[in-house]
Design an enzyme around this catalytic site. Sequence first.
Site, short mmCIF file in Angstrom:
data_model
loop_
_atom_site.label_atom_id
_atom_site.label_comp_id
_atom_site.label_asym_id
_atom_site.label_seq_id
_atom_site.Cartn_x
_atom_site.Cartn_y
_atom_site.Cartn_z
N ASP A 1 0.91 -1.14 -0.03
CA ASP A 1 0.02 -0.06 0.22
C ASP A 1 1.03 1.33 -0.07
O ASP A 1 1.82 1.26 0.63
CB ASP A 1 -0.82 -0.04 1.04
CG ASP A 1 -1.98 0.84 1.09
OD1 ASP A 1 -2.53 1.41 0.01
OD2 ASP A 1 -2.70 1.21 2.13
N GLY B 1 -0.08 5.46 -4.44
CA GLY B 1 -0.86 6.87 -4.57
C GLY B 1 -0.23 7.93 -4.03
O GLY B 1 -0.02 8.90 -4.57
N ARG C 1 -1.26 9.35 -9.98
CA ARG C 1 -1.16 8.04 -9.16
C ARG C 1 -0.50 6.85 -9.85
O ARG C 1 -0.07 5.96 -9.09
CB ARG C 1 -2.75 7.79 -8.67
CG ARG C 1 -3.25 8.70 -7.54
CD ARG C 1 -4.72 8.41 -7.49
NE ARG C 1 -4.75 6.95 -6.76
CZ ARG C 1 -4.38 6.62 -5.22
NH1 ARG C 1 -4.17 7.84 -4.42
NH2 ARG C 1 -4.65 5.48 -4.97
N SER D 1 -7.34 -5.34 -5.03
CA SER D 1 -8.36 -5.92 -4.33
C SER D 1 -9.99 -5.97 -4.96
O SER D 1 -10.02 -5.01 -5.91
CB SER D 1 -8.74 -5.29 -3.00
OG SER D 1 -9.15 -4.08 -3.19
N GLU E 1 -12.36 -4.58 -4.05
CA GLU E 1 -13.00 -3.22 -3.46
C GLU E 1 -12.21 -2.13 -4.77
O GLU E 1 -12.64 -1.01 -4.68
CB GLU E 1 -12.66 -2.80 -2.06
CG GLU E 1 -13.73 -3.79 -1.42
CD GLU E 1 -13.36 -5.09 -1.21
OE1 GLU E 1 -12.04 -5.51 -1.29
OE2 GLU E 1 -13.99 -6.07 -0.71
N ASN E 2 -11.15 -2.70 -5.00
CA ASN E 2 -10.29 -1.43 -5.89
C ASN E 2 -10.92 -1.29 -7.27
O ASN E 2 -10.60 -0.24 -7.93
CB ASN E 2 -8.75 -2.05 -6.02
CG ASN E 2 -7.90 -1.92 -4.90
OD1 ASN E 2 -7.08 -2.56 -4.69
ND2 ASN E 2 -8.11 -0.94 -3.87
N ARG F 1 2.41 -4.76 6.20
CA ARG F 1 1.46 -3.78 5.37
C ARG F 1 2.42 -2.43 5.60
O ARG F 1 2.88 -1.95 6.26
CB ARG F 1 0.24 -3.66 6.12
CG ARG F 1 -0.74 -2.37 5.16
CD ARG F 1 -2.12 -2.36 5.66
NE ARG F 1 -2.57 -1.43 4.78
CZ ARG F 1 -4.06 -1.61 4.49
NH1 ARG F 1 -4.64 -2.48 4.75
NH2 ARG F 1 -4.42 -0.88 3.47
C1 IPE Z 1 -5.23 -2.68 0.23
O1 IPE Z 1 -4.94 -1.18 -0.11
C2 IPE Z 1 -5.15 -3.26 -1.08
C3 IPE Z 1 -4.12 -3.46 -2.01
C4 IPE Z 1 -2.82 -3.23 -1.46
C5 IPE Z 1 -3.78 -4.11 -3.20
P1 IPE Z 1 -6.11 -0.40 -0.29
O2 IPE Z 1 -5.50 1.19 -0.39
O3 IPE Z 1 -7.06 -0.71 -1.11
O4 IPE Z 1 -6.73 -0.48 1.34
P2 IPE Z 1 -7.86 0.69 2.01
O5 IPE Z 1 -8.68 1.23 0.93
O6 IPE Z 1 -6.75 1.80 2.34
O7 IPE Z 1 -8.27 -0.15 2.92
C1 IPE Z 2 -1.80 0.35 -3.23
O1 IPE Z 2 -1.74 1.42 -3.48
C2 IPE Z 2 -2.22 -0.18 -4.84
C3 IPE Z 2 -3.46 -0.64 -4.85
C4 IPE Z 2 -4.25 -0.62 -3.95
C5 IPE Z 2 -4.01 -1.14 -6.13
P1 IPE Z 2 -2.72 2.70 -3.28
O2 IPE Z 2 -3.09 3.21 -4.60
O3 IPE Z 2 -3.79 2.17 -2.48
O4 IPE Z 2 -1.92 3.87 -2.60
P2 IPE Z 2 -2.61 4.93 -1.68
O5 IPE Z 2 -3.11 4.10 -0.26
O6 IPE Z 2 -3.62 5.61 -2.27
O7 IPE Z 2 -1.27 5.68 -1.15
MG MG Z 3 -4.17 2.44 -0.37
#
Ligand code: IPE
Ligand code: IPE
Ligand code: MG
Length: 247
Positions: A27, A30, A40, A72, A74-75, A191
């Site tokens: 994580d 972004g 991003r 995920s 949810e992504n 994490r």
């Molecule tokens: C968890 O990160 C999923 C991945 C790293 C693929 P997210 O950024 O989606 O999680 P939340 O939304 O902060 O819980």
């Molecule tokens: C994790 O990084 C990658 C995915 C969930 C695909 P994020 O895209 O969630 O990065 P942040 O949490 O917004 O910084």
């Molecule tokens: Mg994230």
Amino acid sequence: MQLSTDPSQPAAPGATKAPRHVAIIMDGNGRWAKKRGLPRLAGHREGVGRIQKVLETLDARGVQHVTLFAFSTENWNRPPGEVQGIMDLLSLALKQQTCQLHEKNVRVIHLGSVDQLSPALRQGVAEAQKLTCDNTGVTLNVAFNYGGRDEILEAVRRIIRDQIPPEAVDQRLFSSYLYSAHSPDPDLIIRTGGELRISNFLLWQSAYSEYYHTPTLWPDLEAAELEQALETFASRQRRFGNVTSEA
Ligand code: IPE
Ligand code: IPE
Ligand code: MG
């Protein structure tokens, strides 16, 4: 089957030296980009670039199974441009890195459903799995379009479809119906990105996993901090609900 090699069983109490299985919630891509005034997707690209080095470090430390949470269920709720960009990055990574992983004897396995993936991506996933299926080195599970709740529901559906009698459904059988059936439960879940939550990752398998979390954003994770996570793990006392002789 020996207990220590049974994927559905945790390692023996006290066996904390080197994790057999490390799972990582990658994580912070972004925020990494935002800090630099970049889109991003630049963070996601940088994040993919970090994977090879992390695998090398874990391999050198004797870790046999690595699971990476890449996308995920949810992504999908993210803006369409970001979702498409991540899909494109995965396609590219499969094209560019599968051969290298194969040369390193890595077995690549997708965790998740391929149903919502494009035909081209599905084919890329299938080809990577087929090419590397007999490899005997590190098992690399890529959790992509993966959700722990969906995985559990899908296992339940398959158990019902297979007409397994209720009395035969125990923890070992249930584990064998999960996407991760070929790997032991994760010993250590890392994490990055500072959040203190599980975000639908390996819900069943993480029952007795140790956690390591760090504010470091995924693209910034260096080998030294990974080593630190492994050392922290080695110092943990895993009890699995039991008591120890020192207690
Ligand atoms: C968890 O990160 C999923 C991945 C790293 C693929 P997210 O950024 O989606 O999680 P939340 O939304 O902060 O819980
Ligand atoms: C994790 O990084 C990658 C995915 C969930 C695909 P994020 O895209 O969630 O990065 P942040 O949490 O917004 O910084
Ligand atoms: Mg994230």
